[in-house]
Design an enzyme around this catalytic site. Structure first.
Site, PDB file in Angstrom:
ATOM      1  N   LEU A 101      -1.434  -5.123  -6.325  1.00 24.87           N
ATOM      2  CA  LEU A 101      -1.095  -3.739  -6.679  1.00 24.87           C
ATOM      3  C   LEU A 101      -1.126  -2.920  -5.396  1.00 24.87           C
ATOM      4  O   LEU A 101      -1.877  -3.231  -4.468  1.00 24.87           O
ATOM      5  CB  LEU A 101      -2.117  -3.165  -7.666  1.00 24.87           C
ATOM      6  CG  LEU A 101      -2.150  -3.782  -9.076  1.00 24.87           C
ATOM      7  CD1 LEU A 101      -3.305  -3.199  -9.891  1.00 24.87           C
ATOM      8  CD2 LEU A 101      -0.830  -3.563  -9.810  1.00 24.87           C
ATOM      9  N   ASP A 102      -0.331  -1.852  -5.360  1.00 23.20           N
ATOM     10  CA  ASP A 102      -0.294  -0.991  -4.186  1.00 23.20           C
ATOM     11  C   ASP A 102      -1.630  -0.249  -4.011  1.00 23.20           C
ATOM     12  O   ASP A 102      -2.414  -0.131  -4.956  1.00 23.20           O
ATOM     13  CB  ASP A 102       0.835   0.041  -4.308  1.00 23.20           C
ATOM     14  CG  ASP A 102       2.204  -0.624  -4.289  1.00 23.20           C
ATOM     15  OD1 ASP A 102       2.306  -1.755  -3.784  1.00 23.20           O
ATOM     16  OD2 ASP A 102       3.154  -0.003  -4.800  1.00 23.20           O
ATOM     17  N   PHE A 103      -1.793   0.307  -2.819  1.00 18.23           N
ATOM     18  CA  PHE A 103      -3.025   0.991  -2.406  1.00 18.23           C
ATOM     19  C   PHE A 103      -3.520   1.990  -3.464  1.00 18.23           C
ATOM     20  O   PHE A 103      -4.694   2.023  -3.808  1.00 18.23           O
ATOM     21  CB  PHE A 103      -2.725   1.708  -1.087  1.00 18.23           C
ATOM     22  CG  PHE A 103      -3.905   2.276  -0.382  1.00 18.23           C
ATOM     23  CD1 PHE A 103      -4.898   1.450   0.121  1.00 18.23           C
ATOM     24  CD2 PHE A 103      -4.020   3.652  -0.201  1.00 18.23           C
ATOM     25  CE1 PHE A 103      -5.982   1.974   0.802  1.00 18.23           C
ATOM     26  CE2 PHE A 103      -5.104   4.187   0.464  1.00 18.23           C
ATOM     27  CZ  PHE A 103      -6.089   3.346   0.969  1.00 18.23           C
ATOM     28  N   LYS A 187       8.179   1.243  -8.229  1.00 22.72           N
ATOM     29  CA  LYS A 187       8.589   2.406  -7.426  1.00 22.72           C
ATOM     30  C   LYS A 187      10.053   2.296  -7.032  1.00 22.72           C
ATOM     31  O   LYS A 187      10.777   3.293  -7.012  1.00 22.72           O
ATOM     32  CB  LYS A 187       7.713   2.522  -6.178  1.00 22.72           C
ATOM     33  CG  LYS A 187       6.299   2.922  -6.539  1.00 22.72           C
ATOM     34  CD  LYS A 187       5.383   2.914  -5.341  1.00 22.72           C
ATOM     35  CE  LYS A 187       3.958   3.209  -5.812  1.00 22.72           C
ATOM     36  NZ  LYS A 187       2.958   2.751  -4.883  1.00 22.72           N
TER      37      LYS A 187
END
Ligand code: URA
Length: 230
Positions: A101-103, A187
């Protein structure tokens, strides 16, 4: 690996001897006699021949973590805290992340030392849906739904994303089910409409749902039932 091949790979056991020792019911896997040469043996299994221990086996581990914002989905990072830093040191060894997962993305993160199992969970071919709650900067149009089903062409990978189901929950909120995990996939999908994702939370992977009792940063072991759904 097949049990007969595992046994034949050990010093001083040829294939004929292996067939015989299986037929004589001298081999035990995890304490049970196994005579099927095609039975699967993995690094997690304990294998014994008579009183002799051939392989001790190591425990398979499956954890779910409620990933908070501001931490990196990596096993190490020179700058930021990683998801592994949220686990006690004794549990970290050998673990890998099944689906990064992204930051700033929050929600369900699964860590395991079982590569076969995590591949089944994340490979697009197994078509296990991953559900995300998405908050966007601009309004989500009804016309998005058909485009998510049709797929988005990702030029960098040279592929079109598999059909994804978008349920619009509010003007700027939706639930999305995708079966892949391409880099920044959600995104980039909303980016097609020039609509920025401002909040992203993974609710589930296949039948495994983030336990609502876990606060951000907390983890627990998966139950045997959860592991068996993959
Ligand atoms: N898609 C994204 O863009 N980011 C995530 O963290 C997960 C899926």
């Amino acid at each position: 690996m097949r049990l007969d091949r595992f046994l034949a790979s050990l010093p001083s056991h040829n294939r004929q001897q292996v067939r015989l020792m299986l037929a004589q019911r001298r081999v035990r896997v995890d304490g049970q006699v196994v005579s099927d040469p095609l039975a699967e043996v993995r690094e997690f299994n304990r294998v014994e021949l008579d009183d002799q221990l051939l392989q001790a086996g190591r425990p398979a581990r499956y954890l779910m973590l409620h990933k908070p914002t501001g931490c990196v989905s990596a096993t190490q990072d020179p700058q930021h805290r990683t998801v592994l830093d949220l686990l006690p040191a004794a549990l970290r060894e050998d673990l890998h992340i099944a689906g990064r997962l992204d930051f700033n993305t929050t929600g369900l993160m699964i860590l395991t030392n079982d590569g076969q199992w995590s591949r089944r969970l994340t490979q697009p071919a197994t078509k296990l849906p991953k559900h995300y709650l998405v908050e966007t900067e601009d309004e989500i149009g009804e016309h998005y739904v058909a485009k998510f089903l049709e797929g988005f062409y990702f030029a960098f990978e040279g592929l079109t994303t598999l059909p994804a189901q978008l349920d619009i929950l509010g003007p700027r909120q939706a639930r999305l089910a995708i079966v892949e995990g391409r880099y920044h996939q959600v995104k980039r999908m909303f980016g097609h409409f020039d609509n920025k994702v401002v909040g992203l939370h993974r609710e589930s992977m296949g039948a495994i749902r983030l336990d609502p009792r876990l606060a951000p940063g907390e983890f627990r072991e998966l139950t045997a039932e959860e592991v068996a759904t993959v």
